[in-house]
Design an enzyme around this catalytic site. Structure first.
Site, PDB file in Angstrom:
ATOM      1  N   SER A 143      37.580  50.716  36.677  1.00 30.23           N
ATOM      2  CA  SER A 143      38.613  51.576  37.250  1.00 30.23           C
ATOM      3  C   SER A 143      38.076  53.006  37.394  1.00 30.23           C
ATOM      4  CB  SER A 143      39.870  51.510  36.381  1.00 30.23           C
ATOM      5  OG  SER A 143      40.982  52.044  37.050  1.00 30.23           O
ATOM      6  N   GLU A 238      44.634  43.349  43.940  1.00 34.86           N
ATOM      7  CA  GLU A 238      44.670  44.771  43.611  1.00 34.86           C
ATOM      8  C   GLU A 238      44.904  45.666  44.817  1.00 34.86           C
ATOM      9  OE1 GLU A 238      41.862  46.321  40.802  1.00 34.86           O
ATOM     10  OE2 GLU A 238      40.861  44.384  40.683  1.00 34.86           O
ATOM     11  N   HIS A 268      43.938  43.974  38.255  1.00 34.18           N
ATOM     12  CA  HIS A 268      43.103  45.120  37.943  1.00 34.18           C
ATOM     13  C   HIS A 268      42.404  44.939  36.593  1.00 34.18           C
ATOM     14  CE1 HIS A 268      41.880  49.231  38.669  1.00 34.18           C
ATOM     15  NE2 HIS A 268      42.330  49.612  37.485  1.00 34.18           N
TER      16      HIS A 268
END
Length: 298
Positions: A143, A238, A268
């Site tokens: 991320s 996502e 995610h």
């Protein structure tokens, strides 16, 4: 598969759903650590000062200590820690047969950009000063941490410094302007991350005067020539799917050896759920093979 993924989603939603406008950042960080950090790991842990930055060695049994994976956790630059990502780092250590150095970089809103990137660069330089050759180091992150790993690569390249052997990106946040088409096409399938939330996190990280299109903030917009081999993994559900798809496409256009894996039905950073999701375990194994191959090539 649906039942397994739904169970993971419910766990995460319980945390997100408990947050209100009055929830403090400190409480959010504690909740995130509780969600991910309670699982015992089969690895040794050693806290270190990495050039003025708090860090931790995470080493699975009998790994090759000459090989290092420098890891940057996710959390939108506001939550996440060495605790929340300890299980994932331990799994990566075992899969790649290397030590992992997790970096506890400074977080917003207390420390806005470029504090996290400065800490990443300090940890890298500390490894070099400790005698680790760049060709024996790889970068990884999930991320926001995936984007941070790329920003570090760009800073090192632009400074004319030697680059690591490779980098691994999991659901990487490469575009803080949130311009990807998947913010629309995956809005109904992503159970957690929607564009307003992403934009708010970017604003909180950058502050009022920050530029979300700065290439060191959003590596998607950078000149990507000369980067080392990359492996990007992302879930098909996502909203940040195109952060990976578009980035890998641009990297390939720039001549970079970039591999994209899009995992059907996955959410995610699904790799953080190895106990619940066989796909997470398979993805981590793929990362291990990728890293071992590029460590061996150096």
């Amino acid at each position: 598969m649906s039942t397994r993924v739904d169970g993971v989603i419910e766990r995460v939603r319980k945390v997100y759903g408990s947050w209100t406008r009055d929830t403090t950042v400190a409480q959010m960080r504690q909740d995130w650590d509780t969600l991910f950090g309670s699982v015992p790991v089969n690895a040794s842990l050693e806290d270190v000062d990495a050039g003025g930055v708090r860090a931790q060695w995470v080493s699975a049994p009998n790994v090759d200590t000459a090989r290092v994976l420098l890891y940057f956790h996710g959390g939108g630059f506001q939550v996440g820690s060495l605790v929340s990502h300890r299980e994932l780092m331990a799994c990566l250590s075992a899969a790649a047969n290397c030590r992992v150095l997790g970096v506890d970089y400074r977080l917003a809103p207390e420390h806005r950009y470029p504090a996290a990137l400065d800490d990443a660069a300090a940890a890298w330089q500390w490894l070099i000063d400790q005698g680790h050759a760049s060709r024996h180091i790889a970068l990884a992150g999930d991320s926001a941490g995936g984007g941070l790993a790329l920003s570090l690569l760009l800073r090192l390249r632009d400074a004319g410094k030697a680059l690591p052997a490779a980098a691994v990106l999991m659901s990487a946040w490469t575009d803080l302007t949130a311009s990807g088409a998947s913010y629309g096409t995956r809005a109904d399938s992503d159970p957690i991350h929607q564009r307003p939330m992403i934009v708010a996190m970017a604003r909180n990280y950058l502050g009022k005067g920050g530029d979300a299109a700065d290439p060191l903030v959003s590596p998607l917009f950078a000149d990507l020539k000369g980067l080392p081999p990359l492996l990007a993994q992302v879930g098909d559900r996502e909203t940040v799917l195109d952060d990976s798809r578009d980035f890998v496409a641009r990297a390939r256009e720039a001549g970079v050896d970039a591999t994209l894996q899009v995992w059907d039905h996955m959410i995610h950073v699904f790799q953080q759920f190895p106990a619940e999701l066989p796909e997470a375990r398979t993805a981590i194994d793929d990362i291990g093979r990728f890293l071992r191959r590029h460590f061996a090539a150096t």
